[in-house]
Design an enzyme around this catalytic site. Structure first.
Site, short mmCIF file in Angstrom:
data_model
loop_
_atom_site.label_atom_id
_atom_site.label_comp_id
_atom_site.label_asym_id
_atom_site.label_seq_id
_atom_site.Cartn_x
_atom_site.Cartn_y
_atom_site.Cartn_z
N GLU A 90 0.81 -1.21 0.00
CA GLU A 90 0.00 0.00 0.00
C GLU A 90 0.85 1.27 0.00
O GLU A 90 1.94 1.30 0.57
CB GLU A 90 -0.92 0.00 1.23
N CYS A 114 6.95 -5.59 15.33
CA CYS A 114 6.66 -4.69 16.45
C CYS A 114 5.22 -4.95 16.91
O CYS A 114 4.32 -5.12 16.10
CB CYS A 114 6.85 -3.24 16.01
N CYS A 339 -0.84 5.64 10.30
CA CYS A 339 0.42 4.97 10.66
C CYS A 339 0.15 3.61 11.29
O CYS A 339 -0.63 3.50 12.23
CB CYS A 339 1.17 5.77 11.72
N1 SAH Z 1 9.38 0.15 9.56
C1 SAH Z 1 9.67 1.53 9.69
C2 SAH Z 1 8.78 2.43 8.89
C3 SAH Z 1 7.28 2.14 8.86
S1 SAH Z 1 6.27 2.44 10.25
C4 SAH Z 1 9.62 1.93 11.14
O1 SAH Z 1 9.14 1.16 11.94
O2 SAH Z 1 10.10 3.02 11.45
C5 SAH Z 1 5.95 4.18 10.38
C6 SAH Z 1 5.69 4.60 11.84
O3 SAH Z 1 4.39 4.20 12.31
C7 SAH Z 1 6.70 3.97 12.77
O4 SAH Z 1 7.15 4.91 13.71
C8 SAH Z 1 5.84 2.92 13.45
O5 SAH Z 1 6.41 2.52 14.64
C9 SAH Z 1 4.53 3.62 13.60
N2 SAH Z 1 3.41 2.72 13.89
C10 SAH Z 1 3.34 1.39 13.67
N3 SAH Z 1 2.16 0.90 14.09
C11 SAH Z 1 1.46 1.95 14.60
C12 SAH Z 1 0.15 2.08 15.16
N4 SAH Z 1 -0.67 1.05 15.25
N5 SAH Z 1 -0.25 3.32 15.55
C13 SAH Z 1 0.58 4.38 15.40
N6 SAH Z 1 1.81 4.31 14.87
C14 SAH Z 1 2.25 3.11 14.47
FE1 SF4 Z 2 7.95 -2.48 13.14
FE2 SF4 Z 2 7.98 -0.62 11.21
FE3 SF4 Z 2 7.93 -3.24 10.59
FE4 SF4 Z 2 5.78 -2.10 11.64
S1 SF4 Z 2 6.67 -1.62 9.66
S2 SF4 Z 2 6.66 -4.10 12.22
S3 SF4 Z 2 6.70 -0.61 13.04
S4 SF4 Z 2 9.58 -2.17 11.66
#
Ligand code: SAH
Ligand code: SF4
Length: 364
Positions: A90, A114, A339
């Protein structure tokens, strides 16, 4: 047929050499593909008919296909893109008054898991090719009607690598794609308008700083290793102190180009005033700004969003210490574009779950 999208300038030149074409042809092709947005060789009217026909026999200018396009009531748009092997990812466009940001994916799913992130629950994972990453920008330009690359008044002014996937676990393809995106004779977005977000792949932060000099965002989310180990499991490999050291050494960071620290606000987990004070202590000496992201829910998520009061109190402490601490307004929540909500393997959600995340049945 070989796709010309995603080749570096040097590779395109080499390709044309092998094809028996003069070097300036590579430059013309680059201009048509990345500045004018041509989708076929036929459109390239500065090339002779015979040459266009010969190119079309051997090459393609291929973008991903849009398998679903959604538009939020707040103007945010989300495209589900399908690649040639059937995998999907996406891309989200977030319009604001004075700019427009494209949130680009780097993987189908994510290598990491995460705990608060919807993408992290997706089983199937693969890296996106450079062509598939650049293709997301081109699809957005198509939809926004922004060809040829407009010098000003763009709706697509910024790119954030904050979609699906961990960009620094797909560094080679991401770097190749970003170099194409930054090329001044093509898509022409400057490194100052590009932000790469990472959960903390420390060795690659160094490479990214040396080779790309884009803005850096760090998904910090916790100020103690015990908690970050659980929320952002990559912390077990590169703990907070090592991560922050890499930030201190990040070459393009300065007061004018601060490192963004993203901090997802999880109710009663990481949102106390003590956490805020510890955050301020950790950031000392780093040109930093903090982005507080209210947790965006998804079906089955084991967390809740912090209360507005807790978020405000946290923001006050960070702000009082001299850091800008905006709270990121969730955008495109009604289309699951906020996000951490992105996910592209088809899940059939139960009605109760759809309700909870505010989706309509048609979208689920
Ligand atoms: N993988 C990379 C980039 C993508 S995520 C990273 O983790 O940095 C973009 C942002 O959204 C990251 O800071 C991530 O931790 C945050 N994020 C992930 N899940 C979320 C959620 N459910 N609510 C708010 N932010 C979230
Ligand atoms: Fe973690 Fe970023 Fe991957 Fe989501 S997209 S699992 S926040 S590293």
């Amino acid at each position: 047929m070989k796709n010309l999208v995603g080749l570096s300038r040097a590779e395109l030149l080499e390709e044309m050499r092998g094809f028996g074409a003069e070097p300036f042809r590579a430059r013309q092709l680059w201009h048509w593909i990345y500045n004018r947005g041509a989708t076929s060789f036929d459109a390239m009217t500065s090339l002779s008919k015979a040459f266009r026909a010969r190119l079309a026999e051997h090459y393609a200018i291929e973008r991903p296909t849009v398998s679903r396009a959604l538009r939020s009531t707040d103007g945010t748009r989300k495209w589900l893109l399908r690649f040639s092997d059937g995998n999907e990812a996406e891309t989200v466009h977030i319009p604001e008054e004075d700019r427009g940001t494209l949130c680009v994916s780097s993987q189908v799913g994510c290598t990491l898991t995460c705990k608060f992130c919807h993408t992290g629950t997706q089983r199937l994972v693969r890296n996106l090719e450079a062509a598939e990453i650049v293709g997301q920008v081109m699809i957005a330009r198509d939809a926004l009607g922004e060809w040829p690359s407009p010098p000003e008044d763009r709706q697509l002014t910024n790119i954030v690598l904050m979609g699906m996937g961990e960009p620094l676990y797909n560094y080679e393809n991401v770097a190749k794609a970003l170099k194409i995106v930054m090329d001044g004779e093509g898509l022409s977005l400057s490194k100052r308008k590009i932000t790469l977000s990472t959960s903390g792949v420390v060795p690659m932060i160094r490479r990214c700083g040396a080779e790309l000099q884009v803005n850096l965002a760090i998904s910090l989310h916790a100020v103690r290793d015990e908690l970050r180990d659980v929320l952002v499991p990559i912390n077990k490999k590169w703990p907070i102190a090592e991560l922050l050291q890499a930030c201190r050494e990040y070459p393009s960071a300065s007061n004018a180009r601060r490192i963004t620290f993203e901090y997802v606000m999880l109710k009663d987990v990481n949102d106390s005033p003590a956490d805020a004070r510890e955050l301020v202590r950790l950031l000392k000496g780093i040109p930093a700004k903090v982005n507080l992201i209210p947790f965006n829910p998804w079906p089955g998520a084991p967390f809740e969003r912090s209360t507005e009061r807790a978020i405000a109190a946290f923001a006050d402490i960070v702000f009082a210490a001299g850091y800008s601490a905006p709270v990121r307004t969730p955008r495109g929540e009604d289309i699951m574009a906020a996000c951490g909500q992105l996910k592209s393997d088809s899940v059939r959600l139960r009605a109760s779950e759809r309700l909870r995340v505010g989706m309509s049945a048609a979208e689920a």
